[in-house]
Design an enzyme around this catalytic site. Structure first.
Site, PDB file in Angstrom:
ATOM      1  CB  SER A  82      -0.967  -0.061   1.191  1.00  0.00           C
ATOM      2  OG  SER A  82      -2.030   0.837   1.020  1.00  0.00           O
ATOM      3  CG  ASP A 207      -7.173  -3.517  -2.902  1.00  0.00           C
ATOM      4  OD1 ASP A 207      -7.802  -2.698  -2.210  1.00  0.00           O
ATOM      5  OD2 ASP A 207      -5.935  -3.573  -2.937  1.00  0.00           O
ATOM      6  CG  HIS A 235      -5.584  -2.724   0.656  1.00  0.00           C
ATOM      7  ND1 HIS A 235      -5.217  -2.244  -0.592  1.00  0.00           N
ATOM      8  CD2 HIS A 235      -4.881  -1.984   1.554  1.00  0.00           C
ATOM      9  CE1 HIS A 235      -4.348  -1.256  -0.446  1.00  0.00           C
ATOM     10  NE2 HIS A 235      -4.121  -1.086   0.845  1.00  0.00           N
TER      11      HIS A 235
END
EC number: 3.1.1.85
Length: 256
Positions: A82, A207, A235
């Site tokens: 991320s 996601d 995610h």
């Protein structure tokens, strides 16, 4: 005192540095660190201002990358999840000689939606920034819940993320805001076209923060990179699919 918290474990002739995402800390990797440390010399890091890396204010992406590099091995596979994917990518761009391979996990070179680009709507990110000043613990928890939505193990994955956050002191509001500002403004789509090292991109099909539509777009933009989609992950694929996740990293090591 500005000190990056850094833990090294395991053995292996290949070093692997793991960079966590927004609002979290290196404890998020505990589900896979034992397995990975049997194949790599593993480096767990709390990004500046997060977890045990206290004493930092909000940093730009470039400053965050430089701060992390201070304690890094001379050469390593850099894996970023991320927001951590942007930090790892920035290091690959500015110090390619230090990066044996780049791995991004549920990350986008441009998290914010643009006219020609799927992503998080800018007003959603701005809303998170506003809510941080009102009730930042609840805002962080909402952001974590978004990360696991839709998976078969959503509840337990969300609990694992929440436990990671609560295990250590919460980051300062300005640090969290600075991280959101990076997600809102940074665009590395063009610069990353030219990275010279092996580049592996991992995604979750479900996601809600990095839409799967970006995968074929980046396959085209970055033809030298390789992509892989976890069919039932959101995610945080390393939490929902740890065995498959580690297998991909060991396979990458064998190709180097």
């Amino acid at each position: 005192m500005n000190n990056i918290w850094w833990q090294t474990k395991g053995q292996g002739n290949v070093h692997l540095v793991l960079l966590h995402g927004w609002g979290l800390n290196a404890e998020v990797w505990r589900c896979i660190d034992e397995e990975l440390s049997s194949h790599f010399t593993l480096h767990l890091v709390d990004l500046p201002g997060f977890g045990r890396s206290q004493g930092f204010g909000a940093l730009s992406l470039a400053d965050m990358a430089e701060a992390v590099l201070q304690q890094a091995p001379d050469k390593a596979i850099w894996l970023g999840w991320s927001l951590g994917g942007l930090v790892a990518s920035q290091i690959a761009l500015t110090h390619p000689e230090r990066v044996q391979a780049l791995v991004t996990v549920a990350s986008s070179p441009c998290f914010s939606a643009r006219d020609d680009w799927p992503g998080i709507k800018p007003d959603v990110l701005a809303g998170f920034q506003q809510q941080l000043s009102d009730d930042f613990q609840r805002t962080v928890e909402r952001f974590l819940a978004l990360q696991t939505m839709g998976t078969e193990t959503a509840r337990q994955d969300a609990r694992a993320l929440k436990k990671t956050v609560l295990a250590l002191p919460m980051p300062e509001v300005d640090v969290l805001n600075g991280g959101l500002e990076i997600l809102k403004t940074v665009d590395l789509r063009q610069p990353l076209q030219n990275v010279p090292m092996p580049f592996l991109r991992l995604y979750g099909y479900l996601d809600g923060l990095v839409p799967r539509k970006v995968v074929p777009m980046l396959d085209k933009l970055w033809p030298r990179s390789k992509s892989y989609i976890f069919a039932k992950a959101a995610h945080a694929p390393f939490i929902s699919h740890p065995v498959e996740f580690c297998h991909l990293l060991v396979a990458l090591k064998q190709r180097l």
